[in-house]
Design an enzyme around this catalytic site. Structure first.
Site, PDB file in Angstrom:
ATOM      1  N   GLU B  88       0.862  -1.175   0.000  1.00 49.18           N
ATOM      2  CA  GLU B  88       0.000   0.000   0.000  1.00 49.18           C
ATOM      3  C   GLU B  88       0.897   1.223   0.000  1.00 49.18           C
ATOM      4  O   GLU B  88       1.631   1.461   0.959  1.00 49.18           O
ATOM      5  CB  GLU B  88      -0.882   0.021   1.248  1.00 49.18           C
ATOM      6  N   ASP B  99      -5.012   8.827  10.963  1.00 55.20           N
ATOM      7  CA  ASP B  99      -3.699   8.293  11.297  1.00 55.20           C
ATOM      8  C   ASP B  99      -3.196   8.751  12.662  1.00 55.20           C
ATOM      9  O   ASP B  99      -3.419   9.875  13.080  1.00 55.20           O
ATOM     10  CB  ASP B  99      -2.690   8.705  10.219  1.00 55.20           C
ATOM     11  N   TYR B 213     -10.948  -4.066   3.155  1.00 56.64           N
ATOM     12  CA  TYR B 213      -9.988  -3.727   4.212  1.00 56.64           C
ATOM     13  C   TYR B 213     -10.774  -3.497   5.489  1.00 56.64           C
ATOM     14  O   TYR B 213     -11.515  -2.534   5.597  1.00 56.64           O
ATOM     15  CB  TYR B 213      -9.225  -2.459   3.810  1.00 56.64           C
TER      16      TYR B 213
END
Lengths: 404, 303
Positions: B88, B99, B213
């Site tokens: 990725e 994040d 995912y």
């Protein structure tokens, strides 16, 4: 609260024309859906509305006066200028309107903890206040640069029992505080309510915060009809995220005779990074539609889609995005957007203080600066309402430097 | 790169022997194994695992341009060599709300080095000329929007990218995007989360291609110790709506987490642990060795 707030937008997915919507990681989608459902039920619940109205009256001090600024009117020699005195509210700014609404909602949803972002600190203080009042735990995220320039509000939040977390990433201002608050929320969604302070972010925040703030416009409408027996010719308010302006404008949107002006931070120049004018200026200044903090709106950014730094003397206007409904009102030309510089705002704060004995917050001073430009060009029988969204106590350090 | 591949992958790579042919293959990306096949390669047709080790596909996340694109290129090739099945490539963004601190700082370093989406696409093309590792672009939506979804898809396909995941794009807003990527034969990978309702999982499954995912936990990216209990339940719910392989990421950094997950899903994603490893070793040759060793260790092949 629903009264007057039912213009057909946004649609079911939170779109205002092309703008708005929900652009968040999947983890936040279920919490946003839960929030939307809870909010829809609450606004139909008489008991909730009664309790909110009682707090707005007895705790926050509503209604706020609509005051004819006689000396300023004579000084400028044009339109009759009315000030909507949101600065007289408890905690010193319009932010409390929204915080009381969302705080009650958080309690109703059984969330024991609220979190918030803050720029100037006014939303943080209002959130900490409501959290104390409703017995909720409270964490406020604030950029370190903002903590330095709005020290007083940091102390107020701590005094109210809130934890203030300094944010040192990115530009260390409001944008980065929102990033941190979203990260906290995504980690603690079960127990935590994110009390967003403006008409930004993912659906339902833009519509919910707007609904809680339209009390400003609804009161203004009644008050001006009583005082002048007619609607105003123009409404002027500053636009950071855009909650005080949308709160004033929204109940007048269907009145074509009422002009509306949103005033952004022109900062120290037109170059990207020197201002926070997302709607006012041409596209050359770096403002284009894009996605920031969960919504599609005008965003100050570089050509690669990286969010730009912004500058304003006023921390509350120092933000690269803007509420999606404002983006829609700009593109449909219903509201005119303009900007004033740091210097003009500081000077306007001095003028209002010395003409009327009212020290405005630097955010509101931007709206006053626009009125100083505009009122002399209007006829004496015309009426303009300017929203004094907050008081200037928090800005004394900056004003002191300006005076000397 | 002497040997690009290990195990079953050698079969596929023998189709292309010279670098010339590999360039030709780059023009016709259909000849590469798709993402779904890459994630399924450790399962027998019966659904039973091949062996106790290497029983799950390994997906390595790297922030492109951290600290510069040249290092990222070397890193990706080394990780592929060490056994990563899919890479990725994270496109750095100024406001990475999903994040944690490790990838936030990596993004800041990458942006300071002048990394752009256009630069990452060129990097992908360079990697593709040297390796047939699976490539997924992992980006926030705004850089893609500003390039234009159409132009982005065209360039990504030309670069030999296999799939795209947009962190802050959910099925509700993804209609036009999905249509454009489909036309370019790019897999659209979507995120699923423990908080997703069944109705949301159905939508996610419907629009996903390549794999789904699954975010392992509430929260942001960043290494942790555990595998949350509810992962198994979400996987079971998700399987009701799709036969696509499932990869789990967010907080995966240790061998026993990988071992636990390999029993229930086809792939694991490791990001922050790798990014942090490279940073700790100073982004030089040592960092490449250490990152490769980490992939081998986590994948179960042993250092």
């Amino acid at each position: 609260m629903a009264r007057g707030a039912t213009v057909s937008l946004p649609d079911a997915r939170g779109h205002f024309g092309a703008f708005g919507g929900r652009f968040v990681p999947e983890t936040l989608m279920a919490p946003l859906e839960e929030l939307e459902r809870a909010y829809r039920r609450a606004r139909r619940d008489r008991q909730f509305v009664r309790r909110l109205n009682a707090l707005l009256t007895d705790f926050a001090g509503r209604p706020t006066p609509l005051y004819l600024a006689g000396r300023l009117t004579r000084h400028l020699g044009g339109a009759r200028i009315y000030l909507k005195r949101e600065d007289l509210l408890h905690t010193g700014a319009h932010k409390i309107n929204n915080c009381l609404g969302q705080g009650l909602l958080a309690a109703r949803m059984g969330k024991p903890r609220v979190i918030a972002e803050t720029g100037a600190g006014q939303h943080g203080v209002a959130t900490a206040t409501v959290a104390a009042h409703l017995e909720l735990k409270c964490t406020v995220y604030m950029g370190e640069e903002d903590m330095a320039r709005q020290r007083l509000n940091v102390v107020r939040m701590k005094m109210l029992g809130a934890e203030v977390v300094g944010v040192s990433s990115g530009s260390r201002t409001l944008k980065d505080a929102i990033n941190e608050a979203m990260r906290d929320w995504v980690t603690n969604v079960e127990t935590t309510y994110y009390l967003l302070g403006s008409v930004c972010g993912a659906h339902p925040y833009p519509v919910m915060v707007r609904d809680f703030q339209t009390v400003i416009g609804r009161e203004t409408r009644e008050q001006i009809l009583r005082a002048e027996k007619r609607l105003p010719d123009a409404l002027v308010a500053c636009v950071g995220g855009g909650s005080n302006s949308i709160g004033l404008f929204h109940p007048f949107l269907r009145e074509p005779a009422v002009k509306m002006v949103g005033v952004e931070a022109g900062g120290r120049g037109a170059a990207l990074g020197d201002h926070a004018a997302r709607l006012a200026q041409s596209r050359r200044n770096g403002s284009r539609p894009g996605v920031l903090h969960g919504t599609f709106t005008y965003v100050l950014q570089d050509k690669h889609g990286q969010i730009a730094a912004t500058h304003s003397v006023s921390a509350g206007l120092d933000y690269p995005g803007v509420g999606p409904e404002h983006a829609y009102l700009r593109d449909t030309k219903r509201v005119q957007y303009t900007s004033v510089t740091d210097e003009e705002a500081l000077e306007a704060a001095r003028v209002l203080s010395q003409q009327e004995g009212i020290i405005p917050a630097l955010e509101a001073a931007h709206a006053v600066a626009e009125v100083i430009k505009r009122a002399p060009k209007m006829k004496p029988d015309q009426v303009v309402v300017v929203n004094i969204s907050g008081r200037g106590d928090k800005d004394m350090d900056i004003l002191a430097r300006h005076l000397s | 790169m002497a040997t690009l591949t290990i195990g079953k992958r050698r079969k596929r790579s023998t189709r292309r022997t010279s670098s010339k042919r590999s360039r030709a293959a780059h023009a016709t990306p259909k000849r590469r194994a798709g993402l779904a096949a890459r994630l399924r390669r450790y399962r027998r047709p019966s659904g039973r695992k091949l062996s106790r080790t290497q029983q799950t596909a390994f997906i390595a996340y790297v922030t492109a341009g951290d600290p510069n694109l040249r290092f990222t290129e070397q890193l990706v090739l080394r990780l592929a060599e060490a056994g990563a099945d899919v890479i990725e490539l994270g496109v750095p963004f100024s406001d990475p709300i999903a994040d944690g601190p490790v990838i936030q700082r990596a993004s800041e370093r990458a942006l300071q080095a002048g990394t752009t989406l256009a630069g990452v696409l060129k990097l992908a093309a360079r990697i593709r000329r040297k390796s047939d590792v699976g490539l997924v672009l992992f980006s926030y939506y705004n850089p893609v929007l500003q390039m234009g979804v159409e132009r982005f898809a065209q360039r990504a396909a030309a670069a030999g990218v296999d799939g795209v995941l947009i962190t802050d794009l959910t099925p509700e807003e993804a209609g036009g995007y999905v249509a454009v990527l489909r036309r370019r034969k790019l897999d659209t990978v979507f995120l699923a989360a423990p908080t997703s309702t069944n109705e949301r999982l159905r939508q996610i499954a419907r629009l996903s291609r390549g794999f789904v995912y699954l975010i392992a936990r509430r929260g942001v990216t960043g290494a942790r110790q555990d595998v949350p209990d509810d992962v198994r339940a979400v996987v079971r719910r998700l399987r009701r709506y799709t036969t696509l392989p499932v990869a789990v990421g967010f907080g995966i950094a240790h061998r026993d987490q990988v071992a636990a997950l390999s029993r229930i899903v086809e792939g694991v994603v490791v990001g922050s642990a790798l990014v942090e490893c490279c940073q700790r070793h100073g982004h030089g040759p040592e960092a490449l060795d250490a990152a490769a060793a980490l992939v081998r260790e986590l994948k179960g092949a042993g250092p």
